[in-house]
Design a protein around this motif. Structure first.
Motif, mmCIF file in Angstrom:
data_model
loop_
_atom_site.group_PDB
_atom_site.id
_atom_site.type_symbol
_atom_site.label_atom_id
_atom_site.label_comp_id
_atom_site.label_asym_id
_atom_site.label_seq_id
_atom_site.Cartn_x
_atom_site.Cartn_y
_atom_site.Cartn_z
ATOM 1 N N GLY A 10 11.087 -36.608 -11.477
ATOM 2 C CA GLY A 10 10.827 -36.794 -10.053
ATOM 3 C C GLY A 10 9.882 -37.951 -9.850
ATOM 4 N N THR A 11 9.538 -38.182 -8.587
ATOM 5 C CA THR A 11 8.597 -39.259 -8.288
ATOM 6 C C THR A 11 7.167 -38.709 -8.228
ATOM 7 O OG1 THR A 11 10.374 -40.190 -6.942
ATOM 8 C CG2 THR A 11 8.231 -41.218 -6.739
ATOM 9 N N PHE A 12 7.049 -37.495 -7.739
ATOM 10 C CA PHE A 12 5.763 -36.796 -7.659
ATOM 11 C C PHE A 12 4.695 -37.648 -6.961
ATOM 12 C CE2 PHE A 12 8.055 -35.314 -11.470
ATOM 13 C CZ PHE A 12 8.230 -33.996 -11.106
ATOM 14 N N ASP A 13 5.026 -38.041 -5.752
ATOM 15 C CA ASP A 13 4.135 -38.950 -4.994
ATOM 16 C C ASP A 13 3.629 -38.274 -3.725
ATOM 17 O OD1 ASP A 13 2.864 -41.372 -4.310
ATOM 18 O OD2 ASP A 13 4.530 -41.935 -3.026
ATOM 19 N N PRO A 14 2.723 -37.315 -3.812
ATOM 20 C CA PRO A 14 2.102 -36.726 -4.996
ATOM 21 C C PRO A 14 2.734 -35.368 -5.326
ATOM 22 C CG PRO A 14 0.859 -36.065 -3.074
ATOM 23 C CD PRO A 14 2.047 -36.851 -2.578
ATOM 24 N N ILE A 15 2.249 -34.748 -6.393
ATOM 25 C CA ILE A 15 2.662 -33.392 -6.766
ATOM 26 C C ILE A 15 2.286 -32.421 -5.640
ATOM 27 C CG2 ILE A 15 0.496 -33.036 -8.073
ATOM 28 C CD1 ILE A 15 2.087 -31.133 -9.895
ATOM 29 N N THR A 16 3.216 -31.488 -5.352
ATOM 30 C CA THR A 16 2.970 -30.500 -4.297
ATOM 31 C C THR A 16 3.030 -29.088 -4.886
ATOM 32 O OG1 THR A 16 5.302 -30.128 -3.777
ATOM 33 C CG2 THR A 16 4.219 -31.987 -2.650
ATOM 34 N N LEU A 17 2.721 -28.105 -4.060
ATOM 35 C CA LEU A 17 2.829 -26.710 -4.513
ATOM 36 C C LEU A 17 4.287 -26.343 -4.766
ATOM 37 C CD1 LEU A 17 0.177 -24.902 -2.249
ATOM 38 C CD2 LEU A 17 -0.109 -25.860 -4.541
ATOM 39 N N LEU A 124 16.671 -24.885 -9.700
ATOM 40 C CA LEU A 124 15.784 -23.758 -9.423
ATOM 41 C C LEU A 124 15.322 -23.833 -7.977
ATOM 42 C CD1 LEU A 124 13.594 -23.944 -12.659
ATOM 43 C CD2 LEU A 124 15.470 -22.361 -12.195
ATOM 44 N N MET A 125 15.075 -22.684 -7.391
ATOM 45 C CA MET A 125 14.547 -22.663 -6.023
ATOM 46 C C MET A 125 13.119 -22.150 -6.036
ATOM 47 S SD MET A 125 17.874 -21.431 -3.986
ATOM 48 C CE MET A 125 17.111 -21.208 -2.397
ATOM 49 N N ALA A 126 12.298 -22.807 -5.248
ATOM 50 C CA ALA A 126 10.899 -22.394 -5.163
ATOM 51 C C ALA A 126 10.791 -21.125 -4.320
ATOM 52 C CB ALA A 126 10.070 -23.508 -4.541
ATOM 53 N N ASP A 127 9.658 -20.460 -4.422
ATOM 54 C CA ASP A 127 9.349 -19.324 -3.565
ATOM 55 C C ASP A 127 9.490 -19.755 -2.107
ATOM 56 O OD1 ASP A 127 7.621 -16.577 -3.702
ATOM 57 O OD2 ASP A 127 7.109 -17.773 -1.933
ATOM 58 N N ALA A 128 9.921 -18.830 -1.244
ATOM 59 C CA ALA A 128 10.168 -19.153 0.167
ATOM 60 C C ALA A 128 8.989 -19.879 0.829
ATOM 61 C CB ALA A 128 10.498 -17.879 0.932
ATOM 62 N N ARG A 129 7.778 -19.535 0.415
ATOM 63 C CA ARG A 129 6.586 -20.162 1.019
ATOM 64 C C ARG A 129 6.524 -21.659 0.769
ATOM 65 N NH1 ARG A 129 2.021 -17.168 -2.021
ATOM 66 N NH2 ARG A 129 3.725 -17.030 -3.508
ATOM 67 N N TYR A 130 7.158 -22.102 -0.321
ATOM 68 C CA TYR A 130 7.018 -23.503 -0.721
ATOM 69 C C TYR A 130 8.275 -24.327 -0.523
ATOM 70 C CZ TYR A 130 3.056 -21.335 -3.046
ATOM 71 O OH TYR A 130 1.923 -20.626 -3.310
ATOM 72 N N VAL A 152 -0.506 -28.745 -0.990
ATOM 73 C CA VAL A 152 -0.832 -29.411 -2.266
ATOM 74 C C VAL A 152 -2.091 -28.780 -2.861
ATOM 75 C CG1 VAL A 152 0.202 -31.669 -1.690
ATOM 76 C CG2 VAL A 152 -2.159 -31.204 -1.027
ATOM 77 N N PRO A 153 -2.306 -28.946 -4.187
ATOM 78 C CA PRO A 153 -3.555 -28.450 -4.778
ATOM 79 C C PRO A 153 -4.758 -29.139 -4.116
ATOM 80 C CG PRO A 153 -2.007 -29.131 -6.488
ATOM 81 C CD PRO A 153 -1.427 -29.565 -5.189
ATOM 82 N N GLN A 154 -5.891 -28.460 -4.139
ATOM 83 C CA GLN A 154 -7.117 -28.957 -3.499
ATOM 84 C C GLN A 154 -7.452 -30.401 -3.894
ATOM 85 O OE1 GLN A 154 -9.011 -27.425 -1.262
ATOM 86 N NE2 GLN A 154 -10.533 -29.088 -1.218
ATOM 87 N N SER A 155 -7.386 -30.694 -5.195
ATOM 88 C CA SER A 155 -7.778 -32.041 -5.647
ATOM 89 C C SER A 155 -6.812 -33.108 -5.134
ATOM 90 C CB SER A 155 -7.856 -32.079 -7.170
ATOM 91 O OG SER A 155 -6.599 -31.763 -7.720
ATOM 92 N N VAL A 156 -5.556 -32.740 -4.980
ATOM 93 C CA VAL A 156 -4.569 -33.688 -4.451
ATOM 94 C C VAL A 156 -4.829 -33.919 -2.953
ATOM 95 C CG1 VAL A 156 -2.099 -34.092 -4.036
ATOM 96 C CG2 VAL A 156 -2.847 -33.049 -6.183
ATOM 97 N N ALA A 157 -5.176 -32.848 -2.252
ATOM 98 C CA ALA A 157 -5.494 -32.969 -0.826
ATOM 99 C C ALA A 157 -6.658 -33.950 -0.635
ATOM 100 C CB ALA A 157 -5.840 -31.598 -0.245
ATOM 101 N N GLU A 158 -7.651 -33.816 -1.512
ATOM 102 C CA GLU A 158 -8.824 -34.706 -1.412
ATOM 103 C C GLU A 158 -8.427 -36.157 -1.668
ATOM 104 O OE1 GLU A 158 -11.606 -32.894 -4.108
ATOM 105 O OE2 GLU A 158 -11.811 -31.143 -2.791
ATOM 106 N N ARG A 159 -7.553 -36.356 -2.637
ATOM 107 C CA ARG A 159 -7.111 -37.723 -2.944
ATOM 108 C C ARG A 159 -6.306 -38.320 -1.786
ATOM 109 N NH1 ARG A 159 -6.142 -39.585 -8.651
ATOM 110 N NH2 ARG A 159 -6.955 -38.015 -10.044
ATOM 111 N N LEU A 160 -5.502 -37.487 -1.144
ATOM 112 C CA LEU A 160 -4.699 -37.986 -0.009
ATOM 113 C C LEU A 160 -5.607 -38.432 1.133
ATOM 114 C CD1 LEU A 160 -1.745 -35.460 0.010
ATOM 115 C CD2 LEU A 160 -1.453 -37.922 0.259
ATOM 116 N N VAL A 161 -6.600 -37.608 1.416
ATOM 117 C CA VAL A 161 -7.536 -37.944 2.495
ATOM 118 C C VAL A 161 -8.246 -39.260 2.168
ATOM 119 C CG1 VAL A 161 -9.671 -37.208 3.661
ATOM 120 C CG2 VAL A 161 -7.835 -35.554 3.243
ATOM 121 N N ALA A 162 -8.711 -39.373 0.917
ATOM 122 C CA ALA A 162 -9.427 -40.583 0.493
ATOM 123 C C ALA A 162 -8.510 -41.799 0.565
ATOM 124 C CB ALA A 162 -9.946 -40.397 -0.922
#
Ligand code: ADP
Length: 169
Positions: A10-17, A124-130, A152-162
Motif C-alpha cells: 500500500g501507500t500508507f500515507d499515513p497508516i490508519t486504524l 480481508l475486511m476490517a472491523d465495521a468501526r474501521y 489513526v494512532p495517536q502519534s500519527v494524529a500528532e504528525r498530521l497536525v504538525a
C-alpha cells in the motif's frame, strides 16, 4: 510446507486504524509478513517515504510481539508481482472497504494472476468501526482542523497536525 510469507502492499500515507486492523488479521494467516510501502512519488504523498516507513514501524512492534510473527516494513518501487517474487511471498493481502474498492481490485487480481499464478491474493475486511477509514479522507479532515483521533494512532494524529501547521494550512 515451509514458512508462509505474506505481503501487504500500500501507500500508507499515513497508516490508519483500518490498515492496522487488516495487519492484525493478516498475521493470523502467515508466519512472516512484509508490509510493502509503495514509493508512489507520482501520487504526490503528503508524507515522505521515510516518514511513512517510520510511522508503520512504530506500530508494528506491538503486533509482532503479540502474534509472534516477524513483520518487516520494506519500501518498493518495482512492479508489485516482481517485488512479491523477490521476497518469496506466497500470498498478497489486500483490504476491501466498500464496493468502490472492488472494481479496481478485481482487475488487479486478474492481471496479477496472469503475471504469476502461484501467488494468491487474499482479501480481508476490517472491523465495521474501521471500514470507512481512508488515508485520503483522514488527510482532508486534518487539513481542515477536524478531529482525526478516531481514525489513526495517536502519534500519527500528532504528525498530521504538525505537518499541516508546517505547510501553513
Ligand atoms: P492504496 O494507495 O492502494 O489505496 P492504501 O495504502 O490506502 O493503498 O491501502 C493499502 C491497502 O489497505 C489496500 O488494499 C486498501 O484497500 C486497504 N485499506 C485501506 N484502508 C482500509 C480500511 N479502512 N479497511 C480495509 N482495508 C483498507
Amino acid at each position: 510446507m515451509g514458512k508462509r510469507i505474506g505481503l501487504y502492499p500500500g501507500t500508507f500515507d499515513p497508516i490508519t486504524l483500518g490498515h492496522i486492523d487488516i495487519i492484525e488479521r493478516a498475521v493470523k494467516l502467515v508466519d512472516e509478513l512484509f508490509i510493502g510501502v509503495a514509493i508512489n512519488q507520482d501520487k504526490g504523498p503528503l508524507f515522505s517515504l521515510d516518514e511513512r516507513v517510520e510511522m508503520l514501524r512504530e506500530q508494528m512492534d506491538t503486533i509482532a510481539g503479540k502474534s509472534g510473527v516477524t513483520i518487516t516494513v520494506k519500501p518498493f518501487d518495482q512492479l508489485l508481482m516482481t517485488f512479491a517474487e523477490e521476497i518469496n511471498a506466497d500470498i498478497i493481502i489486500r483490504g476491501l472497504r466498500a464496493v468502490s474498492d472492488f472494481e479496481y481490485e478485481f482487475q488487479m487480481v486478474g492481471m496479477n494472476q496472469a503475471l504469476n499464478e502461484d501467488i494468491e491474493t487474499v482479501f480481508l475486511m476490517a472491523d465495521a468501526r474501521y471500514q470507512s477509514i481512508a488515508s485520503r479522507l483522514v488527510k482532508e479532515i486534518a487539513k481542515l482542523d477536524g478531529d482525526i483521533r478516531g481514525f489513526v494512532p495517536q502519534s500519527v494524529a500528532e504528525r498530521l497536525v504538525a505537518k499541516y501547521k508546517a505547510n501553513g494550512a
